[in-house]
Design an enzyme around this catalytic site. Sequence first.
Site, mmCIF file in Angstrom:
data_model
loop_
_atom_site.group_PDB
_atom_site.id
_atom_site.type_symbol
_atom_site.label_atom_id
_atom_site.label_comp_id
_atom_site.label_asym_id
_atom_site.label_seq_id
_atom_site.Cartn_x
_atom_site.Cartn_y
_atom_site.Cartn_z
ATOM 1 N N ASP A 14 -34.692 32.754 -4.288
ATOM 2 C CA ASP A 14 -34.823 31.310 -4.226
ATOM 3 C C ASP A 14 -35.375 30.828 -5.571
ATOM 4 O OD1 ASP A 14 -34.867 28.748 -3.214
ATOM 5 O OD2 ASP A 14 -36.806 28.974 -2.232
ATOM 6 N N ASP A 48 -38.628 32.185 2.088
ATOM 7 C CA ASP A 48 -39.919 31.731 2.596
ATOM 8 C C ASP A 48 -39.780 30.939 3.888
ATOM 9 O OD1 ASP A 48 -38.723 29.504 1.546
ATOM 10 O OD2 ASP A 48 -40.263 29.089 0.057
ATOM 11 N N ASP A 99 -34.377 31.214 6.050
ATOM 12 C CA ASP A 99 -34.067 32.392 5.236
ATOM 13 C C ASP A 99 -34.072 33.686 6.037
ATOM 14 O OD1 ASP A 99 -33.888 30.978 2.794
ATOM 15 O OD2 ASP A 99 -36.074 30.959 2.621
#
Length: 879
Positions: A318, A620, A624
Amino acid sequence: MTTDEVISKLDSDQKGISSNQARERLSQHGPNQIESTTKPSPLKIFIGKFKDYMVLVLIFAAIISFIAGETTNAYVILGIVVLVAIIGFVQEFKAEKAMEALREMVAPEADVIRDGQMSTIPAAELVLGDVVFLEAGDKVPADGRILEVTSLQVIESSLTGESMPVEKLALPLPEDMALADRKNMVFMGTIISQGNCRAIVTATGLGTELGRISGLMKQEQAEPPLKIKLQQLAKRQAFLVMVISAIVFILMFSRGLPVIDALIASIALAVAGIPEALPFIVTLALAFGTQAMAKKNAIIRRLPEVETLGSTTVICTDKTGTLTTGEMTLREIRTYRKIEVTGAGYDPSGQFISNGAKLDPTEEDLARILKIGVHANNSAIERANGGWRVVGDPTEGALIVAAKKAGILDKTRDGSNRFIEYPFDSERMRMTTVDEVHREGYIVSMKGAPEVVLSHCTETTSPNGTKTLTEEDRRSILAEADEMAENALRVLALAWKPISNNDPVEVDCIESGLIFAGLTGMMDPPRKEVPEAIRISKMAGIRTVMITGDHRLTARAIGRELGIGNGEVIEGVQLDRMSSEDLREHIDDVSVFARVTAEHKVRIVEALKARGHIVAMTGDGVNDAPALTAADIGVAMGRTGTEVTKEASDMVIADDNFATIVSAIEEGRRIFDNIRKGTSYLLSVSFAELATIFFAVALGFPLPLLAAQILWINVVAEEFPAIGLALEPSHSDIMKRKPRDPKESMPSRALMIYTLGIAAAIVAGTLGMYIITLQSNPDLSYARTVAFVGLGFFTVYNAYSSRSLQESVFRMNPLGNKTLLMGIAASILAILAVVYIPFMQFIFETRPLTSESWILILITGLVVVLAAEVMKKILSGLS
């Protein structure tokens, strides 16, 4: 539903429920908490350690020893089994405890209205129908419908992946709205960034959106490759031991020897063929390695996954908080000149630079725009945990930090009083305040979208003060704003004007005739250590892929700044139009993906895996978790990560830093290298012992080694140096190699050839010395002592040569591994103790050696070192 309908359905009231109702509902629905989905009991962890094939082989050897009356051997073997189980249990239990410390998704307390009174209770005691009060900085403790709202914005990245706050309202919405569009709801685990609200609890615990996804994540984890390979190795070794033991038993029995003697010889072979220390050394390498990782902020949740970590070829990461600081930072100001702002994150240290020269923050144009940013602002900056944090909206926080850098924040706030505020909303696209400022009178301050702010301005800042704002000025300013946006900056325009206390206070009057002060450009900047980490990754053959929910321009700019990809960006809408085959075709050419959803992330991971990559995926948010589960290594963020994400992960990064992932991969490679060294070292000795006994018996000689002597070498003399090998530091080339093929066996073909070559040298030396001594000295115990000591010293030579399987031992720093040197010293003392301490001489049937025998042993041992050097050359050619 309307708010009244919701309250009625939940049998509640605007003033909340009563304490009695709360107790009844708590007993009916249970506490408001999400249980761990994979937390095993301590007993289950401990029992699981006895299911390993290598441990089962050791137990089998102990049983044979009991049958043959070799109870001492049996007890020693069982002691080793228990020791290995305890070490594995302690490390795994510590990892689970570390995870417990990271489970902070549910807010610890909540402000609730019960019996008409506001009180603070543990969040776990919330029930349906409770009315909670939430304000900036709070973590939402349960899912709820908003009843009343004041300028409420909520950060929902844990559920949706979107980093920017979502504006909330209290109005009814159509049915079947997507989660990200349910603007009249607040959800467990999200964070209030601005404003406040009252909300009625509609779901708790596993009934919340967070809990629902948590339930979906309950699934069996696949067996780690390392564990499978060690089990296969144990099976092969057990089969080899049983076959050779059976052959020796038949040979001896056919020669007319008593059954018990043949059985004792078979036991000696069984003990010789089992590398008793291997499970211990593997666990030790993993345990110490993962502790080293933990000190570097990488917590491994499942020890055997370290092997996969060391094989990683792609890191999917990310952007926000991992590649970047996760803290909005003002990077550029444009008045009538371009001003660069240095520094990153919320740390208020930095400078203001124009045309390469440092500016004095009190210069009129710069000071004015910074003051506007302070007045039209509801956020604050404060010290926290040795650093700084922003309370409120991150974008406003960037302006506050910039004012702090200039040294004018406290003075500006202390010298003014808020008189009027017209808050920002999605329709107005601006925020306006009127402040009474010491020595300046009343000042109007506005910030917002450039085109909106400009529409309220009639003048603009110039080097000579102010001037009339022309249409050409407007076009030029908007062009500058577009240029800043192209560079991934979030652009805000700021304007102001002085007014008197007699001027009208209607909004139209307040927000007209403003002086344009300038543009501010802010972004979430890259972490300073990330570029170097990406460079190291490339050198190690590891590709970095950025997958973010942010806009295309932002993703491309960050990718360009960090050296990720070639500038091409694929957005989620493009992924929707691509088939799985098309994605697999393009996946190796694109390293930046923007505006993606949870489903897109899973597709990207699966496409990479289909191309043969070993994928580490970071995340996070709850969205995800599916991608983390799909990846070979799931990496959760410790600070911002949700409980569900951590539970779905194999590793938790405590500092949310990409560089930590790269450091963990390097540590994973070191650990696996050390496991390979230890495996080769132990197997070479086991093969040598097997072959020495087998060939001696086949040639008609008495047993050259007793079971007790073999056990002493395997469990004591051999183990001390093996501990040192398990702790061998990283070598300089470890991140210059390509990732290891995870499909290769343990040991690999090349490593097995190396191991057999070393074993052959040990066999030649041990058996040769035994036969020579036996022919010159009729004392069988003396000849066995020579073989025992020779084997022990050859093991020590082998351990030192095994520090690297590529580099010559003569080129390495001789003091580079002090643990190994201490292990070698302990091993030599253990061998000498058996030979020279009287009661041990009796137990192990040894004799003191002459100086001639010692010279023979020490010189012959050099054959092992030379064999290792030759085999390293061969190994490098096969690798």
